[in-house]
Design a protein around this motif. Structure first.
Motif, mmCIF file in Angstrom:
data_model
loop_
_atom_site.group_PDB
_atom_site.id
_atom_site.type_symbol
_atom_site.label_atom_id
_atom_site.label_comp_id
_atom_site.label_asym_id
_atom_site.label_seq_id
_atom_site.Cartn_x
_atom_site.Cartn_y
_atom_site.Cartn_z
ATOM 1 N N ASP A 56 9.257 -11.862 8.160
ATOM 2 C CA ASP A 56 9.574 -11.860 9.595
ATOM 3 C C ASP A 56 11.087 -11.846 9.821
ATOM 4 N N PHE A 57 11.541 -10.792 10.456
ATOM 5 C CA PHE A 57 12.963 -10.695 10.807
ATOM 6 C C PHE A 57 13.168 -11.030 12.286
ATOM 7 N N GLY A 58 12.176 -11.649 12.899
ATOM 8 C CA GLY A 58 12.336 -12.138 14.275
ATOM 9 C C GLY A 58 11.798 -11.229 15.352
ATOM 10 N N SER A 59 11.023 -10.231 14.987
ATOM 11 C CA SER A 59 10.512 -9.313 16.011
ATOM 12 C C SER A 59 9.466 -9.979 16.896
ATOM 13 N N GLN A 60 9.404 -9.473 18.113
ATOM 14 C CA GLN A 60 8.389 -9.987 19.023
ATOM 15 C C GLN A 60 6.987 -9.561 18.590
ATOM 16 N N THR A 61 6.901 -8.548 17.729
ATOM 17 C CA THR A 61 5.574 -8.062 17.359
ATOM 18 C C THR A 61 5.153 -8.486 15.945
ATOM 19 N N TYR A 81 12.045 -14.113 6.735
ATOM 20 C CA TYR A 81 12.568 -12.994 5.925
ATOM 21 C C TYR A 81 13.161 -13.441 4.583
ATOM 22 N N ASN A 82 13.604 -14.704 4.526
ATOM 23 C CA ASN A 82 14.277 -15.174 3.306
ATOM 24 C C ASN A 82 13.408 -16.137 2.498
ATOM 25 N N LYS A 83 12.096 -16.135 2.797
ATOM 26 C CA LYS A 83 11.240 -17.082 2.071
ATOM 27 C C LYS A 83 10.085 -16.381 1.372
ATOM 28 N N LEU A 120 6.361 -4.228 -5.879
ATOM 29 C CA LEU A 120 5.194 -4.305 -5.001
ATOM 30 C C LEU A 120 5.319 -3.207 -3.945
ATOM 31 N N PRO A 121 4.201 -2.706 -3.403
ATOM 32 C CA PRO A 121 4.312 -1.759 -2.295
ATOM 33 C C PRO A 121 4.990 -2.437 -1.098
ATOM 34 N N VAL A 122 5.889 -1.695 -0.453
ATOM 35 C CA VAL A 122 6.634 -2.255 0.683
ATOM 36 C C VAL A 122 6.558 -1.277 1.854
ATOM 37 N N LEU A 123 6.342 -1.832 3.036
ATOM 38 C CA LEU A 123 6.395 -1.024 4.262
ATOM 39 C C LEU A 123 7.364 -1.693 5.225
ATOM 40 N N GLY A 124 8.441 -1.004 5.575
ATOM 41 C CA GLY A 124 9.392 -1.553 6.547
ATOM 42 C C GLY A 124 9.102 -0.974 7.920
ATOM 43 N N ILE A 125 9.043 -1.830 8.921
ATOM 44 C CA ILE A 125 8.768 -1.353 10.282
ATOM 45 C C ILE A 125 10.036 -1.530 11.115
ATOM 46 N N CYS A 126 10.483 -0.477 11.770
ATOM 47 C CA CYS A 126 11.639 -0.495 12.665
ATOM 48 C C CYS A 126 12.877 -1.061 11.962
ATOM 49 N N TYR A 127 13.310 -2.269 12.317
ATOM 50 C CA TYR A 127 14.477 -2.843 11.635
ATOM 51 C C TYR A 127 14.242 -2.880 10.124
ATOM 52 N N GLY A 128 13.004 -3.189 9.731
ATOM 53 C CA GLY A 128 12.676 -3.252 8.304
ATOM 54 C C GLY A 128 12.980 -1.917 7.639
#
Ligand code: XMP
Length: 554
Positions: A56-61, A81-83, A120-128
């Motif tokens: 979680d990078f703090g998005s509302q969604t 995001y850091n844990k 591991l497979p990674v999917l970044g959304i928007c900021y990610g």
């Protein structure tokens, strides 16, 4: 701003603050402790159950991403995001959420992905997605024109596993101020929209993707397909997370952890505490004692009816009618916050007194659910839901905490309740505020006013049920207004009270719209109230949305 919040309250530019706004000025009489670490009930199955981690990078969604993944019957956990839980072998994939920050902001959240990407497979959304592109040598810039709302995919590489089954023309939902303008050679663009060339990308030779749009929101028509492609096809998720599997594992776990210990639980009549009680009852039976306190501000006959329901469910429940105490303490009090505090404290005192009559209690169980606990919601440093802690019941009673639903979303709690055989009318109950009718009587509270409100409320709620409207609204109730107005009944002039009907549609109570109930229905309810409730001669319908109004009037 990169991941500009998608919903109305986003205008405040304080996406995390929404939670504060939502809750902290309330005093819920059932105090809850919210951080996972505070609950002593460890569920070891979570290390066995395969899972997707959402950073979680703090998005509302972010929560919405979690819900969408769970809807695919995949267990997931949202962590700051850091844990990242390094070393947890049950993690099969990682999703990076959006964020209110730009990658260029000093305060932007920056995750260390070296041990994740490529492993591991990674999917970044928007900021990610922006963060991974930027940290890999790509370029992120403020978009020439900010992109909010719908866009259509123009080109799609259908051969890429993330885009399987998604065709050009598919509507996606954008919400970003920055955009990725250049990507390293090792990245491939796998779809575009008219304005955004790099809508999703794939990092060659890695199981890593980034999407600029938000697949988690309803308006991204193939968003679920995209998430399924990631979670099931790419990560290999077995989709074995279900209400039934949750019940089986949790019951086994509770038995192991609670052994022969005694547990007390405060029932409120609401869905969460009721489901928690039934689940615990299945695990430890009579070692669970439930306490249901009537503070006198419940709905018409609610105490009697709900107590009966609980007994039918086989719960070991003590009903305590403490209404006289609450009426005495509330007499003459008009300030809403004072009312909440009095009820909160009174509840704790009564609960504590009852619990002390049971010998050897070791645990206090609560119906805390996942949205209450997501630690990451406070990653910008803002404390959320502080009101839930005010009561200090766990501290006062010196008991260990057991929160068996703390990893479930509301709809999952309902599914668990259903799978436990609970009746629909208990599971589908509208939310009801802890202080009950006290915050729906504007001004001071008297038994007579409560009587008037209970009768009017009963007519409205029963009317909604009779007209099959109850399940179509999120919440409904009647407010007793502190005004009297002139009317005429028969040949008599009257000077009596006015009530307001309130019914809203919502998905989470953070935003709400007034329910557009049929005029004929409103007319019938109005007539019934005026004809049958002594002391009321006027009925209004509240047509305010939230924001700027709130659901409750106080
Ligand atoms: P508002 O009025 O802020 O309410 O739009 C949002 C949701 O919260 C409920 N609510 C409360 N719940 N204790 C509670 O447990 C409270 O003091 C309280 N005040 C409001 C409200 O009914 C709605 O569902």
């Amino acid at each position: 701003m990169h991941d500009t919040p998608l919903f109305t309250r986003a205008a405040k530019k304080e996406p995390v603050l929404k939670n504060v706004f939502y809750t902290c000025h309330y005093f819920t009489y059932l105090p809850k402790i919210h951080y996972l670490c505070n609950s002593e009930t460890n569920y070891t199955f979570h290390t066995m159950q395969e899972k997707i981690i959402i950073l979680d990078f703090g998005s509302q969604t972010t929560q919405l991403i979690g819900r969408r993944v769970r809807e695919l019957n995949m267990y997931c956990e949202i962590v700051p995001y850091n844990k990242f839980p390094h070393g947890d072998k049950s993690v099969i994939g990682v999703i990076l959420s959006g964020s209110p920050f730009s990658v260029y902001d000093e305060k932007a959240f920056k995750a260390e992905l070296a041990e994740i990407r490529g492993h591991l497979p990674v999917l970044g959304i928007c900021y990610g997605a922006q963060f991974m592109a930027w940290t890999s040598g790509g370029n992120v810039e403020p978009a020439a024109s900010r992109e909010y709302g719908r866009a259509l995919l123009t080109e799609v590489n259908g051969a890429d596993p993330l885009m399987k089954g998604i065709k050009p023309g598919s509507q996606v939902w954008m919400s970003h101020g920055d955009t990725i303008t250049a990507i390293p050679d090792s990245f491939s663009v796998i779809a575009s929209t008219e304005k955004v060339r790099i809508a999703p990308y794939h990092i060659n030779g890695e199981q890593t993707w980034g999407v600029q749009f938000h697949p988690e929101v309803f308006h991204s028509v193939d968003g679920t397909q995209l998430l399924r492609n990631f979670v099931v096809d790419i990560c290999g998720g077995r989709q074995d997370w279900s209400a039934e599997s949750f019940i089986d594992t949790t019951v086994a776990q509770l038995r192991e952890q609670l052994g022969n210990d005694k547990v007390v639980l405060g029932l409120s009549g609401g869905v969460d505490s009721s489901v928690a009680a039934v689940l615990l009852n299945r695990a430890i039976g009579k070692n669970l004692t439930c306490i249901f306190v009537d503070h006198g501000m419940l709905r018409n006959d609610e105490f009697k009816n709900v107590l009966h329901d609980y007994e039918c469910l086989g719960l070991n429940v003590i009903g305590v009618d403490a209404s006289a105490k609450f009426f005495a303490e509330l007499a003459g009090v008009t300030d809403p916050e004072r009312k909440r505090k009095i009820i909160g404290k009174g509840f704790i005192d009564v609960f504590d007194e009852e619990a002390h009559k049971i010998t050897d209690v070791k645990w206090l169980a609560q119906g805390t659910i996942y949205p209450d606990c997501i630690e990451s919601l406070s990653i910008t440093g803002t404390t959320i839901k502080s009101h839930h802690n005010v009561g200090g019941l766990p501290e006062k009673m010196n008991l260990r905490l057991c929160e068996p639903l703390r990893l479930l979303f509301k709809d999952e709690v309902r599914a668990v309740g259903r799978a436990l055989g609970m009746p629909d009318h208990l599971i589908k109950r509208h939310p009801f505020p802890g202080p009950g009718l006290a915050v729906r009587i504007l001004g001071d509270i008297t038994p007579e006013k409560v009587r008037v409100l209970q009768e009017a409320d009963h007519i409205f709620i029963q009317g909604l049920r009779d007209h099959n409207l109850y399940d179509k609204v999120w919440q409904a109730g009647v407010i007793l207004l502190p005004v009297q107005s002139v009317g005429v009944m028969g040949d008599e002039r009257t000077y009596e009270r006015a009530v307001a009907l309130r019914a809203v549609t919502s998905t989470d109570a953070m935003t709400a719209d007034w329910a557009h109930l049929p005029y004929e229905f409103l007319a019938e309810v109005s007539n019934n109230i005026i004809n049958h409730v002594r002391g009321v001669n006027r009925v209004c319908y509240d047509i305010s949305s939230k924001p700027p109004a709130t659901i409750e009037w106080e």
